[in-house]
Write a protein that holds these residues in place. Structure first.
Motif, PDB file in Angstrom:
ATOM      1  N   ARG A 723       0.763  -1.363  -0.277  1.00 29.54           N
ATOM      2  CA  ARG A 723       0.009  -0.030  -0.028  1.00 29.54           C
ATOM      3  C   ARG A 723       0.789   1.121  -0.150  1.00 29.54           C
ATOM      4  O   ARG A 723       0.527   2.312  -0.738  1.00 29.54           O
ATOM      5  N   PHE A 724       1.924   1.333   0.645  1.00 27.98           N
ATOM      6  CA  PHE A 724       2.753   2.290   0.922  1.00 27.98           C
ATOM      7  C   PHE A 724       3.569   2.628  -0.555  1.00 27.98           C
ATOM      8  O   PHE A 724       3.514   3.828  -1.139  1.00 27.98           O
ATOM      9  N   LEU A 725       3.943   1.478  -1.207  1.00 28.63           N
ATOM     10  CA  LEU A 725       4.227   1.432  -2.605  1.00 28.63           C
ATOM     11  C   LEU A 725       3.413   2.267  -3.657  1.00 28.63           C
ATOM     12  O   LEU A 725       3.645   3.089  -4.333  1.00 28.63           O
ATOM     13  N   LEU A 726       2.355   1.599  -3.524  1.00 28.16           N
ATOM     14  CA  LEU A 726       1.116   2.134  -4.441  1.00 28.16           C
ATOM     15  C   LEU A 726       0.735   3.767  -4.123  1.00 28.16           C
ATOM     16  O   LEU A 726       0.577   4.498  -5.070  1.00 28.16           O
ATOM     17  N   GLY A 727       0.709   3.918  -2.862  1.00 29.42           N
ATOM     18  CA  GLY A 727       0.170   5.470  -2.636  1.00 29.42           C
ATOM     19  C   GLY A 727       1.249   6.574  -2.804  1.00 29.42           C
ATOM     20  O   GLY A 727       1.200   7.481  -3.475  1.00 29.42           O
ATOM     21  N   ASN A 728       2.662   5.977  -3.015  1.00 28.67           N
ATOM     22  CA  ASN A 728       3.861   7.020  -3.294  1.00 28.67           C
ATOM     23  C   ASN A 728       4.137   6.823  -4.739  1.00 28.67           C
ATOM     24  O   ASN A 728       4.981   7.534  -5.076  1.00 28.67           O
ATOM     25  N   LEU A 729       3.556   6.048  -5.387  1.00 32.37           N
ATOM     26  CA  LEU A 729       3.654   5.943  -6.862  1.00 32.37           C
ATOM     27  C   LEU A 729       2.532   6.587  -7.844  1.00 32.37           C
ATOM     28  O   LEU A 729       2.846   6.457  -8.985  1.00 32.37           O
ATOM     29  N   ALA A 730       1.791   7.092  -6.980  1.00 32.11           N
ATOM     30  CA  ALA A 730       0.435   7.773  -7.756  1.00 32.11           C
ATOM     31  C   ALA A 730       1.155   8.865  -8.768  1.00 32.11           C
ATOM     32  O   ALA A 730       2.037   9.917  -8.401  1.00 32.11           O
ATOM     33  N   GLY A 731       0.864   8.650 -10.102  1.00 27.43           N
ATOM     34  CA  GLY A 731       1.057   9.698 -10.960  1.00 27.43           C
ATOM     35  C   GLY A 731       2.482   9.539 -11.606  1.00 27.43           C
ATOM     36  O   GLY A 731       2.912  10.335 -12.436  1.00 27.43           O
ATOM     37  N   PHE A 732       3.243   8.744 -11.106  1.00 28.00           N
ATOM     38  CA  PHE A 732       4.498   8.265 -11.702  1.00 28.00           C
ATOM     39  C   PHE A 732       4.504   8.028 -13.211  1.00 28.00           C
ATOM     40  O   PHE A 732       3.765   7.296 -13.456  1.00 28.00           O
ATOM     41  N   THR A 733       5.579   8.378 -13.918  1.00 24.72           N
ATOM     42  CA  THR A 733       5.574   8.369 -15.447  1.00 24.72           C
ATOM     43  C   THR A 733       7.169   7.953 -15.683  1.00 24.72           C
ATOM     44  O   THR A 733       7.970   8.305 -14.958  1.00 24.72           O
ATOM     45  N   GLU A 734       7.162   7.337 -16.811  1.00 24.86           N
ATOM     46  CA  GLU A 734       8.648   7.011 -17.304  1.00 24.86           C
ATOM     47  C   GLU A 734       9.449   8.490 -17.549  1.00 24.86           C
ATOM     48  O   GLU A 734      10.697   8.294 -17.094  1.00 24.86           O
ATOM     49  N   ALA A 735       8.722   9.554 -17.706  1.00 21.45           N
ATOM     50  CA  ALA A 735       9.872  10.535 -17.729  1.00 21.45           C
ATOM     51  C   ALA A 735      10.458  11.162 -16.344  1.00 21.45           C
ATOM     52  O   ALA A 735      11.502  11.884 -16.308  1.00 21.45           O
ATOM     53  N   GLU A 736       9.902  10.523 -15.391  1.00 15.93           N
ATOM     54  CA  GLU A 736      10.408  10.887 -14.036  1.00 15.93           C
ATOM     55  C   GLU A 736      11.479  10.102 -13.455  1.00 15.93           C
ATOM     56  O   GLU A 736      12.305  10.415 -12.707  1.00 15.93           O
ATOM     57  N   LYS A 737      11.759   9.144 -14.323  1.00 20.39           N
ATOM     58  CA  LYS A 737      12.866   8.247 -13.871  1.00 20.39           C
ATOM     59  C   LYS A 737      14.155   8.781 -13.855  1.00 20.39           C
ATOM     60  O   LYS A 737      14.794   9.409 -14.802  1.00 20.39           O
ATOM     61  N   VAL A 738      15.101   8.306 -13.012  1.00 22.06           N
ATOM     62  CA  VAL A 738      16.397   8.697 -12.852  1.00 22.06           C
ATOM     63  C   VAL A 738      17.466   7.437 -12.973  1.00 22.06           C
ATOM     64  O   VAL A 738      16.938   6.385 -12.713  1.00 22.06           O
ATOM     65  N   ALA A 739      18.366   7.767 -13.562  1.00 22.95           N
ATOM     66  CA  ALA A 739      19.386   6.478 -14.067  1.00 22.95           C
ATOM     67  C   ALA A 739      20.263   6.271 -12.903  1.00 22.95           C
ATOM     68  O   ALA A 739      20.312   6.896 -11.804  1.00 22.95           O
ATOM     69  N   HIS A 740      20.685   4.923 -12.821  1.00 24.88           N
ATOM     70  CA  HIS A 740      21.222   4.423 -11.544  1.00 24.88           C
ATOM     71  C   HIS A 740      22.360   5.202 -10.914  1.00 24.88           C
ATOM     72  O   HIS A 740      22.716   5.230  -9.864  1.00 24.88           O
ATOM     73  N   ALA A 741      23.294   5.402 -11.988  1.00 22.33           N
ATOM     74  CA  ALA A 741      24.467   6.443 -11.817  1.00 22.33           C
ATOM     75  C   ALA A 741      24.130   7.637 -11.309  1.00 22.33           C
ATOM     76  O   ALA A 741      24.952   8.235 -10.392  1.00 22.33           O
ATOM     77  N   ASP A 742      22.940   8.183 -11.124  1.00 24.40           N
ATOM     78  CA  ASP A 742      22.729   9.536 -11.010  1.00 24.40           C
ATOM     79  C   ASP A 742      21.885   9.470  -9.470  1.00 24.40           C
ATOM     80  O   ASP A 742      21.407  10.419  -8.915  1.00 24.40           O
ATOM     81  N   MET A 743      21.741   8.239  -9.110  1.00 23.38           N
ATOM     82  CA  MET A 743      20.928   8.045  -7.645  1.00 23.38           C
ATOM     83  C   MET A 743      21.666   8.263  -6.363  1.00 23.38           C
ATOM     84  O   MET A 743      23.106   8.262  -6.519  1.00 23.38           O
ATOM     85  N   PRO A 744      21.099   8.993  -5.400  1.00 27.66           N
ATOM     86  CA  PRO A 744      21.785   8.854  -4.120  1.00 27.66           C
ATOM     87  C   PRO A 744      22.172   7.428  -3.680  1.00 27.66           C
ATOM     88  O   PRO A 744      21.675   6.608  -4.042  1.00 27.66           O
ATOM     89  N   GLU A 745      23.041   7.572  -2.670  1.00 20.92           N
ATOM     90  CA  GLU A 745      23.777   6.219  -2.339  1.00 20.92           C
ATOM     91  C   GLU A 745      22.433   5.230  -1.508  1.00 20.92           C
ATOM     92  O   GLU A 745      22.654   4.096  -1.764  1.00 20.92           O
ATOM     93  N   LEU A 746      21.614   5.802  -0.949  1.00 21.40           N
ATOM     94  CA  LEU A 746      20.453   5.150  -0.315  1.00 21.40           C
ATOM     95  C   LEU A 746      19.862   4.644  -1.396  1.00 21.40           C
ATOM     96  O   LEU A 746      19.502   3.192  -1.152  1.00 21.40           O
ATOM     97  N   GLU A 747      19.409   5.070  -2.481  1.00 22.04           N
ATOM     98  CA  GLU A 747      18.806   4.381  -3.464  1.00 22.04           C
ATOM     99  C   GLU A 747      19.444   3.342  -4.030  1.00 22.04           C
ATOM    100  O   GLU A 747      18.983   2.227  -4.506  1.00 22.04           O
ATOM    101  N   GLN A 748      20.933   3.472  -4.315  1.00 21.02           N
ATOM    102  CA  GLN A 748      21.682   2.452  -4.969  1.00 21.02           C
ATOM    103  C   GLN A 748      21.778   1.430  -4.126  1.00 21.02           C
ATOM    104  O   GLN A 748      21.877   0.069  -4.552  1.00 21.02           O
ATOM    105  N   TRP A 749      22.053   1.563  -2.652  1.00 19.30           N
ATOM    106  CA  TRP A 749      21.829   0.312  -1.928  1.00 19.30           C
ATOM    107  C   TRP A 749      20.485  -0.493  -1.939  1.00 19.30           C
ATOM    108  O   TRP A 749      20.831  -1.758  -1.942  1.00 19.30           O
ATOM    109  N   VAL A 750      19.268   0.259  -2.086  1.00 15.41           N
ATOM    110  CA  VAL A 750      18.293  -0.685  -2.272  1.00 15.41           C
ATOM    111  C   VAL A 750      18.387  -1.313  -3.698  1.00 15.41           C
ATOM    112  O   VAL A 750      17.978  -2.629  -3.509  1.00 15.41           O
TER     113      VAL A 750
END
Length: 987
Positions: A723-750
């Motif tokens: 439910r948390f995933l769904l709630g926080n992905l509302a309106g998410f689009t492909e254009a919003e995506k960030v490449a792996h190399a440009d992500m903060p460390e926390l996201e890269q760790w996930v």
């Protein structure tokens, strides 16, 4: 400047938005998803996709349940496990095929029809056999429809509209054809030997149709008088104790002595043909010195028995015994039957009884001498073969003695109700009247019962049809051996993967020690033994069985067109033999095949013959309970080794039985059963499926109300994650995506954790370790995600500007996590993951079950990053523990009120300074200092490496009215009561 505490920024925060309800409501909603899958044809669409993609096939061959009742929890466990195998293999890129099937012949169904007849006062034998068989077929059809609906309600996918049935005409034709291969290769023979026989059901039973229950049996110690000593002059016959005994007097005593036997089946005494002994046992000649009241022993009589068992015999017969000497070389001794000369016996038992050496004789219990009735036990039968002892035919199919047997004619051993008849007591009385009864008693022991009628069975000699499993076969399939046993053992050792490995040892020991396969049953509902015997020929004659390929082809063609019922139609024999042999010279066999032969042959008409079978006719997996080592795994192995030359499977998975919460076997009489229908009604099928996934299926599984409550709690926590995933992905689009190399460390760790999990999940599913897969995913969802990543990133997701790099990266990771969790969990929580998927990707043709598990980019795997974040997480736990002390003491209410000083060792300090450690600990600030500067008052966690201490400090500044962090700059920006980050977000 003070913050404006009246400012309300609630409408500016990106709070979760989703229609995904907190309460699942599974019992009411699951049927809608079932209907939807059927409407869009998910299973068939997957087959089409697999064909287009040229996927590697994976075939789980269904072990057919009997079509004769509602499902129990064991059925649910079995089918859910199968479904998780099929779905996980499919989502990992295979063409995972599942054709459900039913076993439609045999006693379970025939017995139900007989019960209906008895209730109406009718006799099955008075009804036309074809009409009776049609009633059996109709009964099976009804239950197939019921069970199909119940299996589908569990969320099990498969070719439900076109299952396989052993009573389909093609199936019956193939079963007959497979049987006729044994006719042709010469391994089939008719023999007369003891088999387990059910007097209630009037048929032979296979080991797989037997269950063992405690049973109280009569026990008797019986005298067999010595009548001849062929080796009377052999000095080794007597082992003198002092050398001073009078050998002649002792030999004279031996000639008047009695050998004592012990048995729990007094009813077999009329069939005795020998007494067995062991040359390795120490025997003695004993004299009765005194007797107690009511003893049937006689003072002065001489008895032969095992020295090791003497005390027990003396106690049972209530007498005292003195050892006269040892006795050896007993093979020259001849005995009299206890009924020799009995009044009314008409000379039936006036024959000599030889004393013979037998390897099966032990001195663990009894007397060291074994009463031997070749018609009523396998050891006895083997003795009969070895020493050419006569077979007796005193016991009829209904469990009674033949009518013309003197003294006991017509008496029942086991009657039609499964109760003990008069035979045992009558024999005990006759033995007593003859002076042959030394002692009697009763013993409670484990005894074989029919698992259908629940009545005791007996060993009974009767003509039956067997497959010789040690006879060399000249069939051109000798790669794994030239006998069925050799092929089976080689298949077990070389060709099959066993899950768990103990299954291999169990089946190997069974095959290694088993006797020839009894194929025949004296019943009506089944595939008949399609063979003919020559009139006047003996079973040992080479031409006793008609072996003719043209006849076999006609039989198969007739069965294809009209089913096995045609065998029972008047004139069929003449029709099928016409123009090939003289029909009048052959008898038609009307026994039916053991139902295990039916199910053992399913590989031929399912795997080999169906388009959705297997290209080589071999399954990738057979999956059943541990009892099927003596059942379906066993019979399929024997059958295929005789007709294919090898096992019909490459893998075998076995699961345990279902028990109640206390570990007790489920029983309707006790009232501790758990019906799948009731679980589904209260919780939904996904909770039942989750119970299977959480359990170690390799052992017996417990289930009950408290266990299901725990499962439901685990489900609730997983649902909250989704439910948390769904709630926080509302309106998410492909254009919003960030490449792996440009992500903060926390996201890269996930993403690193996802890469680790991907390998673990795939490996776990590949080895059918559903418990391991679920534990890893549950831990990841509730700990790595909910307790760490979600907890940290809520602030960013809610409060960062919509286009910020950090928020976009977080949402990108949430999207990636969503796709993996839904597909990883879809084989287990089939309904819930479909609901989750459709909340994001609605559409008439949309389904998570049409999707594969996503591939994982190699760049995600960063072991060094993983190690670094292990250290960060460890430090976070210690900071959190220190803050919890302050919260418990009511110094703070929220961690955002704190800005602690963390004193860390140099290496750890460098790691913590490389990240925003305050953000990770969800504090408004953190200062990192050397642990050498830590004051004595700093918090030091016990039982951990002493490289970090925490000194509590209140955060300086005012509380941001938008993100609630306490910072010095709050109130100094354009928007009242905000920090710099929130002010910028508001524009």
């Amino acid at each position: 400047m003070c913050a404006d505490v009246t400012a309300d920024y609630s409408n500016t925060v990106f709070l979760p938005e989703t229609d995904f309800p907190m309460r699942a409501g599974l019992p009411a909603r699951e049927p809608d998803w079932l209907a939807r899958w059927e409407k869009i044809g998910v299973y068939d669409r997957l087959r089409e996709k697999a064909l287009a993609d040229a996927r590697t096939p994976f075939t789980l061959h269904d072990g057919p349940p009997y079509a004769n009742g509602h499902l129990h929890i064991g059925h649910a466990l079995n089918k859910i496990l199968k479904d998780m195998v099929v779905r996980s293999q499919q989502m990992m890129g295979k063409d995972a095929r599942y054709v459900p099937g039913w076993d439609c012949h045999g006693l379970p169904i025939e017995w139900k029809i007989e019960e209906q007849y008895r209730a109406k006062g009718l006799n099955k034998d008075d009804v036309d056999v074809v009409a009776f068989r049609q009633e059996c077929r109709k009964f099976a059809e009804g239950w197939i429809d019921v069970q199909r609906s119940e299996f589908k309600r569990l969320g099990v996918t498969g070719k439900w509209e076109k299952p396989y049935l052993t009573m389909d005409y093609h199936a019956e034709a193939v079963i007959a054809d497979e049987f006729m291969k044994f006719v042709t290769n010469g391994s089939l023979y008719q023999g007369s030997k003891p088999v387990m026989w059910s007097p209630v059901e009037k048929t032979a039973l296979a080991e797989a149709e037997i269950e063992y229950h405690d049973h109280t049996s009569h026990t008797v110690w019986v005298r067999f008088p010595v009548v001849a000593l062929d080796q009377i002059n052999n000095p080794a016959v007597l082992s003198l104790q002092t050398g001073n005994e009078d050998r002649g007097e002792l030999l004279n005593s031996l000639g008047k002595a009695s050998i004592v036997i012990w048995t729990t089946t007094p009813w077999t005494i009329p069939q005795n043909r020998a007494v067995s002994y062991s040359p390795s046992i120490s025997y003695g000649m004993y004299k009765v010195d005194s007797v107690e009241e009511n003893s049937t022993a006689k003072v002065g009589e001489v008895l032969l028995m095992s020295d090791a068992l003497m005390e027990g015999i003396a106690k049972a017969s209530r007498c005292s015994l003195t050892r006269l000497c040892g006795v050896g070389h007993l093979d020259g001794v001849t005995l009299a039957h206890p009924y020799r000369g009995i009044e009314g016996g008409a000379g039936e038992w006036d024959y000599d009884v030889p004393l013979l050496p037998g390897e099966h004789v032990t001195d663990d219990a009894g007397t060291g001498f074994v009463h031997t009735a070749p018609s009523h036990g396998d050891d006895d039968y083997q003795m009969g073969l070895k020493f050419q002892l006569p077979m007796t035919y005193n016991v009829e199919a209904d469990g009674s003695y033949r009518a013309d047997l003197p003294l006991f004619g017509g008496q029942f051993i086991i009657n039609a109700e499964g109760k003990e008849g008069a035979a045992n007591v009558s024999n005990i009385k006759a033995l007593h009247a003859q002076g042959a009864l030394l002692a009697k008693g009763k013993v409670k022991h484990s005894y074989p019962h029919s698992w259908r009628s629940k009545a005791p069975v007996i060993y009974r000699n009767t003509p039956q049809w067997f497959v010789a499993i040690d006879k060399p076969l000249d069939d051109g399939m000798s790669t794994y051996g030239d006998t069925i046993r050799t092929r089976a053992l080689n298949s077990i050792n070389q060709l099959v993967t066993w899950t768990p490995i103990a299954g291999r040892n169990r089946l190997h020991s069974m095959i290694e020690a088993r006797p020839d396969w009894v194929l025949s049953r004296q019943r009506a509902w089944g595939v008949p033994l399609t063979c003919f015997t020559k009139v006047g020929a003996k079973p040992t004659d080479a031409d006793f069985i008609l072996r003719n390929q043209d006849v076999n082809a006609r039989i198969k063609e007739a069965f294809e067109a009209e089913g096995a019922d045609v065998w029972y139609v008047q004139g069929f024999k003449e029709k099928v033999l016409h123009g090939i042999v003289d029909p009048s010279r052959y008898n038609q066999v009307f026994d039916v095949l053991d139902v295990w032969f039916d199910s053992g042959s399913t590989h031929a008409f399912v795997l080999r013959d169906r388009e959705d079978g297997s290209a080589d006719g071999i399954a990738d997996l057979y999956l059943e309970g541990t009892d099927q080592h003596r059942g379906w795994f066993h019979s399929s192995m024997l059958q295929a080794c005789g007709t294919k030359g090898r096992a019909p499977y490459r893998g075998v998975l076995t699961h345990g039985f279902t028990l109640d919460e206390k570990g007790m076997k489920m029983s309707k009489s006790i009232g501790n059963t758990v019906a799948p229908e009731e679980v589904i009604k209260e919780y939904g099928a996904d909770i039942l499926r989750l119970w299977v996934a959480q359990s170690d299926y390799t052992v017996d599984l417990r289930i009950g109300k408290e266990i299901l409550k725990g499962v439901a709690d685990s489900y609730r926590r997983l649902r909250n994650t989704m439910r948390f995933l769904l709630g926080n992905l509302a309106g998410f689009t492909e254009a919003e995506k960030v490449a792996h190399a440009d992500m903060p460390e926390l996201e890269q760790w996930v993403l690193h954790r996802l890469a680790e999990l991907d390998a673990e999940v795939r490996a776990g599913y590949a080895r059918y370790d559903f418990q391991g897969v679920f534990q890893k995913l549950f831990t990841f969802a509730t700990t790595d995600l909910s307790a760490i990543y979600f907890d940290i990133r809520k602030d960013c997701l809610y409060c960062d500007p919509a286009d910020s790099q950090r928020r976009r990266a977080a949402r990108t990771v949430l999207d990636i996590v969503f796709h993996r969790l839904t597909t990883w969990l879809a084989p287990v929580l089939v309904f819930t993951m479909e609901e989750v998927w459709l909340c994001r990707f609605p559409g008439e043709q949309s389904s998570v079950h049409l999707i594969d598990m996503p591939e994982t980019p190699a760049e995600w795997m960063q072991p060094s990053l993983g190690l670094k974040w292990d250290e960060i997480r460890r430090a976070r736990r210690m900071v959190t523990a220190g803050l919890e002390v302050e919260r418990t003491n009511k110094v703070i209410g929220s961690s955002l009120e704190a800005a602690p000083i963390v004193y860390a060792a140099p290496d750890l300090a460098r790691v913590l300074r490389s990240v925003d450690f305050a953000e990770i600990c969800i504090t408004s600030g953190i200062e990192i200092k050397s642990n050498e500067l830590a004051p004595m008052s700093a918090y030091r966690p016990l039982n951990v490496v002493n490289d970090l201490q925490v000194d509590f400090k209140h955060a300086d500044g005012e509380k941001c009215q938008r993100c609630w962090r306490i910072l010095p700059d709050v109130g100094s920006h354009k928007h009242p009561g905000t920090c710099q980050r929130c002010n910028d977000a508001l524009g």
